[in-house]
Design a protein around this motif. Sequence first.
Motif, PDB file in Angstrom:
ATOM      1  N   GLU B  37       0.836  -1.208   0.000  1.00  0.00           N
ATOM      2  CA  GLU B  37       0.000   0.000   0.000  1.00  0.00           C
ATOM      3  C   GLU B  37       0.863   1.247   0.000  1.00  0.00           C
ATOM      4  O   GLU B  37       0.631   2.161  -0.765  1.00  0.00           O
ATOM      5  N   ARG B  38       1.824   1.320   0.932  1.00  0.00           N
ATOM      6  CA  ARG B  38       2.717   2.476   0.946  1.00  0.00           C
ATOM      7  C   ARG B  38       3.937   2.212   1.804  1.00  0.00           C
ATOM      8  O   ARG B  38       3.965   1.293   2.624  1.00  0.00           O
ATOM      9  N   LEU B  40       6.261   3.211   4.811  1.00  0.00           N
ATOM     10  CA  LEU B  40       5.955   3.875   6.081  1.00  0.00           C
ATOM     11  C   LEU B  40       7.162   4.578   6.678  1.00  0.00           C
ATOM     12  O   LEU B  40       7.042   5.286   7.678  1.00  0.00           O
ATOM     13  N   GLY B  41       8.340   4.343   6.084  1.00  0.00           N
ATOM     14  CA  GLY B  41       9.531   4.983   6.625  1.00  0.00           C
ATOM     15  C   GLY B  41      10.642   3.963   6.794  1.00  0.00           C
ATOM     16  O   GLY B  41      10.500   2.800   6.404  1.00  0.00           O
ATOM     17  N   PHE B  43      13.356   2.319   9.628  1.00  0.00           N
ATOM     18  CA  PHE B  43      13.488   2.146  11.071  1.00  0.00           C
ATOM     19  C   PHE B  43      14.628   1.171  11.375  1.00  0.00           C
ATOM     20  O   PHE B  43      14.930   0.296  10.567  1.00  0.00           O
ATOM     21  N   PRO B  44      15.252   1.316  12.562  1.00  0.00           N
ATOM     22  CA  PRO B  44      16.242   0.316  12.981  1.00  0.00           C
ATOM     23  C   PRO B  44      15.550  -1.044  13.134  1.00  0.00           C
ATOM     24  O   PRO B  44      14.457  -1.120  13.702  1.00  0.00           O
ATOM     25  N   LEU B  60      10.149  -0.011   6.006  1.00  0.00           N
ATOM     26  CA  LEU B  60       8.919  -0.599   6.536  1.00  0.00           C
ATOM     27  C   LEU B  60       7.773  -0.252   5.583  1.00  0.00           C
ATOM     28  O   LEU B  60       7.654   0.893   5.138  1.00  0.00           O
ATOM     29  N   HIS B  62       3.446  -0.767   4.505  1.00  0.00           N
ATOM     30  CA  HIS B  62       2.104  -1.239   4.818  1.00  0.00           C
ATOM     31  C   HIS B  62       1.684  -2.150   3.665  1.00  0.00           C
ATOM     32  O   HIS B  62       1.652  -1.710   2.512  1.00  0.00           O
ATOM     33  N   ARG B  64      -1.144  -4.947   2.110  1.00  0.00           N
ATOM     34  CA  ARG B  64      -2.554  -5.354   2.209  1.00  0.00           C
ATOM     35  C   ARG B  64      -2.725  -6.801   1.747  1.00  0.00           C
ATOM     36  O   ARG B  64      -2.187  -7.202   0.712  1.00  0.00           O
ATOM     37  N   VAL B  81      -4.338  -5.326   6.827  1.00  0.00           N
ATOM     38  CA  VAL B  81      -3.221  -4.460   6.439  1.00  0.00           C
ATOM     39  C   VAL B  81      -2.182  -4.508   7.552  1.00  0.00           C
ATOM     40  O   VAL B  81      -2.529  -4.306   8.726  1.00  0.00           O
ATOM     41  N   VAL B  82      -0.938  -4.806   7.185  1.00  0.00           N
ATOM     42  CA  VAL B  82       0.082  -5.100   8.200  1.00  0.00           C
ATOM     43  C   VAL B  82       1.393  -4.388   7.878  1.00  0.00           C
ATOM     44  O   VAL B  82       1.785  -4.295   6.715  1.00  0.00           O
ATOM     45  N   GLU B  83       2.071  -3.897   8.928  1.00  0.00           N
ATOM     46  CA  GLU B  83       3.409  -3.325   8.766  1.00  0.00           C
ATOM     47  C   GLU B  83       4.421  -4.466   8.636  1.00  0.00           C
ATOM     48  O   GLU B  83       4.523  -5.304   9.530  1.00  0.00           O
ATOM     49  N   TYR B  85       8.584  -5.437   7.367  1.00  0.00           N
ATOM     50  CA  TYR B  85       9.915  -4.955   6.988  1.00  0.00           C
ATOM     51  C   TYR B  85      10.367  -5.583   5.680  1.00  0.00           C
ATOM     52  O   TYR B  85      10.011  -6.723   5.370  1.00  0.00           O
TER      53      TYR B  85
END
Lengths: 192, 92
Positions: B37-38, B40-41, B43-44, B60, B62, B64, B81-83, B85
């Motif tokens: 989906e997109r 998210l940034g 992250f460590p 990271l 998102h 679907r 929808v899940v975060e 890596y």
Amino acid sequence: MSILEADSNRLLQAVLALLKQKDILTDQEIAERIASTDSATPARGAMMVAKAWVDPAYRALMLRDGAQAAEAVGIPMRGLPPLGVLENTDTQHHLVVCTLCSCYPRAVLGYPPFWFKSAAYRARAVRDPRGLLAEWGTALPDNVQLRVVDSTADYRWMVLPLRPAGTEGWSEAELAAIVQEGDMIGVTLPTP
Amino acid sequence: MLTPGQAVRVKLDWPETRGPCHIRTPHYLRGQSGVVERHLGRFPNPEQLAFARPPQTIDLYHVRFDQPSLWQQGQQGDAVVVELYETWLEVA
């Protein structure tokens, strides 16, 4: 004895003593964080939701960057994970769960309700979400897509519910008063 | 970098069978296909942070998934929808 068998209070006291001895944390910083955590309640999130309902610019900010939107109304977010805001519309509804543990947007909603951490809620939210919602008395029309957001990593998520009919002309304070914790998790809908 | 709309598959991997680990990818998604989906940034990596190892900074997303396909029950069109890596995602 392994760390898993240690008395948790004694373990906490030992870790706190080490953190202070090594100048990593002060008593004051610990007290401030406890006070900040204890003072967070769903009323904070409700205030954001009500503002988003009456102020389109604030709504846009909230959807773009939840943490900035929280800071904008005086909620301290420093050092916390990013806050994602999930917009409910006429055609989509969001439900938040953390199947792995209990990730929760505490800064804006306070401590999670007891059931949020239960194995039953975590399992059923992803497997049978409409059945779960029905038990909360929340019936979604068939044309509304349900999006279950499993909070697994570095974000915390809150739902921006739809403003209910019958609230035209209400003040922000009146609107905030009808927004409940469950509405911002997605198990319930605000009702006037 | 993955782009929105791209089809991905979650690795069918079970690191927990090989020793102590910290994992942010739920069991029910291993080996499943979804759509980005997109972004998210960055992250460590928490799987390294959890063991106080110097973390790599990773992407990271998102992602679907079709909810009825995951569980063979549910209503057509519903989604999970899940975060996730980048280290867990393969281009499908």
